[in-house]
Design an enzyme around this catalytic site. Structure first.
Site, PDB file in Angstrom:
ATOM      1  N   HIS A 165     -20.269 -19.379 -14.245  1.00  0.00           N
ATOM      2  CA  HIS A 165     -20.799 -18.022 -14.059  1.00  0.00           C
ATOM      3  C   HIS A 165     -19.694 -17.082 -13.592  1.00  0.00           C
ATOM      4  CE1 HIS A 165     -24.654 -20.324 -13.953  1.00  0.00           C
ATOM      5  NE2 HIS A 165     -25.040 -19.280 -14.676  1.00  0.00           N
ATOM      6  N   ASN A 166     -18.859 -16.695 -14.532  1.00  0.00           N
ATOM      7  CA  ASN A 166     -17.697 -15.864 -14.246  1.00  0.00           C
ATOM      8  C   ASN A 166     -17.641 -14.699 -15.223  1.00  0.00           C
ATOM      9  OD1 ASN A 166     -16.726 -17.022 -16.701  1.00  0.00           O
ATOM     10  ND2 ASN A 166     -15.938 -18.768 -15.550  1.00  0.00           N
ATOM     11  N   PHE A 167     -16.553 -13.925 -15.205  1.00  0.00           N
ATOM     12  CA  PHE A 167     -16.465 -12.747 -16.065  1.00  0.00           C
ATOM     13  C   PHE A 167     -16.412 -13.121 -17.545  1.00  0.00           C
ATOM     14  CE2 PHE A 167     -13.949  -9.424 -18.270  1.00  0.00           C
ATOM     15  CZ  PHE A 167     -14.862  -8.393 -18.143  1.00  0.00           C
ATOM     16  N   ARG A 168     -15.820 -14.260 -17.870  1.00  0.00           N
ATOM     17  CA  ARG A 168     -15.789 -14.659 -19.276  1.00  0.00           C
ATOM     18  C   ARG A 168     -17.212 -14.911 -19.789  1.00  0.00           C
ATOM     19  NH1 ARG A 168     -11.404 -16.711 -22.119  1.00  0.00           N
ATOM     20  NH2 ARG A 168     -10.372 -17.313 -20.191  1.00  0.00           N
ATOM     21  N   HIS A 169     -18.063 -15.489 -18.946  1.00  0.00           N
ATOM     22  CA  HIS A 169     -19.471 -15.683 -19.323  1.00  0.00           C
ATOM     23  C   HIS A 169     -20.145 -14.325 -19.527  1.00  0.00           C
ATOM     24  CE1 HIS A 169     -23.624 -17.024 -19.337  1.00  0.00           C
ATOM     25  NE2 HIS A 169     -23.877 -16.307 -18.268  1.00  0.00           N
ATOM     26  N   HIS A 205     -25.703  -8.986 -15.805  1.00  0.00           N
ATOM     27  CA  HIS A 205     -26.773  -9.953 -15.550  1.00  0.00           C
ATOM     28  C   HIS A 205     -26.422 -11.053 -14.548  1.00  0.00           C
ATOM     29  CE1 HIS A 205     -24.622 -12.736 -18.185  1.00  0.00           C
ATOM     30  NE2 HIS A 205     -25.464 -13.671 -17.817  1.00  0.00           N
ATOM     31  N   ASP A 315     -28.004 -15.145 -23.096  1.00  0.00           N
ATOM     32  CA  ASP A 315     -27.566 -15.812 -21.867  1.00  0.00           C
ATOM     33  C   ASP A 315     -27.315 -17.306 -22.086  1.00  0.00           C
ATOM     34  OD1 ASP A 315     -26.890 -15.999 -19.181  1.00  0.00           O
ATOM     35  OD2 ASP A 315     -28.970 -16.276 -18.525  1.00  0.00           O
ATOM     36  N   ALA A 365     -26.884 -33.895 -21.432  1.00  0.00           N
ATOM     37  CA  ALA A 365     -27.013 -32.560 -20.848  1.00  0.00           C
ATOM     38  C   ALA A 365     -27.407 -31.529 -21.892  1.00  0.00           C
ATOM     39  CB  ALA A 365     -25.698 -32.144 -20.190  1.00  0.00           C
TER      40      ALA A 365
END
Length: 410
Positions: A165-169, A205, A315, A365
């Site tokens: 959950h970072n800026f690339r995401h 988001h 997302d 997963a």
């Protein structure tokens, strides 16, 4: 000669020890950030005003065209980061640091690592700028281009350097939204205000995501969970940070909207960000399915539900991309899961099996998630925004899921 060599070896040892110390400090800083109660009254997150300017990255025609497709590779700039990092260090320190490179957590607040992240995020920011301009949002809503640029830089500054959950995401989710708008010709079906809300909600988001999900927040009784009464604590926090940023004139891309229009944008953006809480997945998808057969673009409730499903699709859209683009994200997600489960074990909290490093594998997963969450949702939304090009990518993903399933049974 011998004395000279001893002296040089001594210098190397000192430099390597310094590098080790710097890396240790970085890890401690990141750990302390994740452990902090970041919503204490005296530690409210305030977007930085001293955000440095970035050199505009001139997008090639190939990049501009590629941005319109779900196949876009946001990892393409990753090798450049490593090259810049290595070249910026003393030559004799490089071998040791290459060993540690995979464990280094990049942070824009840490001295010499600034040059590492700068190349990568300036390119992504330029791409985001292009999307807003190309969709006509800057022109139609009289957005000051300088304000847009400042806002995007501030957004970058308020995403943490988590494994997933970072800026690339943030960039990938927004790029997928842009892709769906273009390929499904959503500008012909939705208002420009709806497009503006979709793009802006995608950008905001996951702002200030701490790297630990809602389940952890609630079980650990964190400040976030207490503040939001265990109701979507992270998503409520993302909304709060987003509008805290907008409240500052230098970042307010809504400054030319009247009071009524701003209320509509604010409510629309909050609705979409709150929809990204996976705890609400069945509720939102079931509601949308009831509207699919008689969907009406003139019905405000129908359109709102469609927008909620669109941002949910974006997302979780990594697995819709080509394998070489999607697979690194699985590693990032598992790394973040394992960080959480390790902490939960240490704190005596319940651990979800899909996050436990001793129980989960990459195939396990993904198989269930792709078959029972991702594909059904994309299939449902495509019944409303059908486009042959977009459906092609979904069909490719089905085949990939079948391959995963087959390999998982062996």
């Amino acid at each position: 000669m011998l004395e000279k060599r001893v002296e040089l070896e001594g210098i190397k040892v000192v430099e390597i020890e310094k590098c080790c110390s710097d890396i240790k400090k970085l890890r401690e800083e990141v750990a302390s950030r994740n452990n902090s109660n970041f919503l204490e009254d005296n530690k409210k997150l305030i977007p930085r005003r001293d955000v440095p300017s970035y050199n505009k990255y001139h997008l090639s025609k190939e990049t501009i065209e590629a941005l319109r497709w779900p196949t876009f590779d946001a990892w393409q700039w990753e090798p450049n980061e490593i090259i810049v990092f290595v070249l910026s260090l003393p030559l004799h320190a490089t071998p040791y640091l290459l060993v540690c490179l995979s464990r280094v957590v990049w942070t824009s607040d840490s001295g010499y690592l600034d040059s590492v992240t700068c190349l990568c995020w300036s390119e992504m920011l330029s791409c985001l700028e292009h999307m807003y301009h190309n969709l006509g949002l800057v022109k139609d809503f009289s957005i000051n281009p300088i304000t847009l640029k400042r806002w995007l830089m501030c957004i970058h500054d308020n995403y943490r350097n988590n494994p997933f959950h970072n800026f690339r995401h943030c960039f990938c989710v927004t790029q997928m939204m842009y892709s769906m708008i273009c390929l499904c010709r959503l500008q012909e079906k939705l208002s420009q205000l709806d497009i503006f809300i979709l793009m802006t909600a995608a950008v905001c988001h996951d702002l200030d995501h701490p790297g630990f999900n809602n389940t952890y927040q609630i079980n650990a009784r964190t400040e976030l969970a207490v503040r939001y009464n265990d109701i979507s604590p992270l998503e409520n926090h993302h909304c709060a940070v987003a509008f805290q940023i907008f409240s500052q004139p230098e970042y307010n891309i809504f400054s030319n909207f009247d009071q009524e229009a701003f209320k509509q944008i604010r409510q629309g953006t909050i609705t979409l960000i709150l929809a990204t809480d996976m705890a609400r997945h069945s509720e939102i998808l079931d509601s949308f399915k009831q509207k699919v057969n008689n969907f009406d673009y003139k019905d405000e409730e129908h359109v709102t539900c469609l927008k909620m499903v669109l941002i949910k699709c974006c997302d979780i859209s990594n697995e819709v991309r080509p394998m070489e683009v999607a697979e690194p994200w699985v590693d990032c997600l598992l790394e973040e899961y394992f960080m959480q489960s390790d902490r939960e074990k240490a704190e005596g909290l319940p651990v979800a099996p899909f996050m436990d490093r001793e129980k989960v594998t990459k195939p396990t997963a993904q198989i269930g998630f792709i078959k029972f969450v991702l594909i059904p949702m994309f299939e449902t939304v495509m019944k409303v925004v059908t486009d042959n090009k977009s459906c092609y990518h979904l069909q490719m993903q089905k085949k990939k899921s079948e391959n995963f399933t087959t390999s998982g049974k062996k």
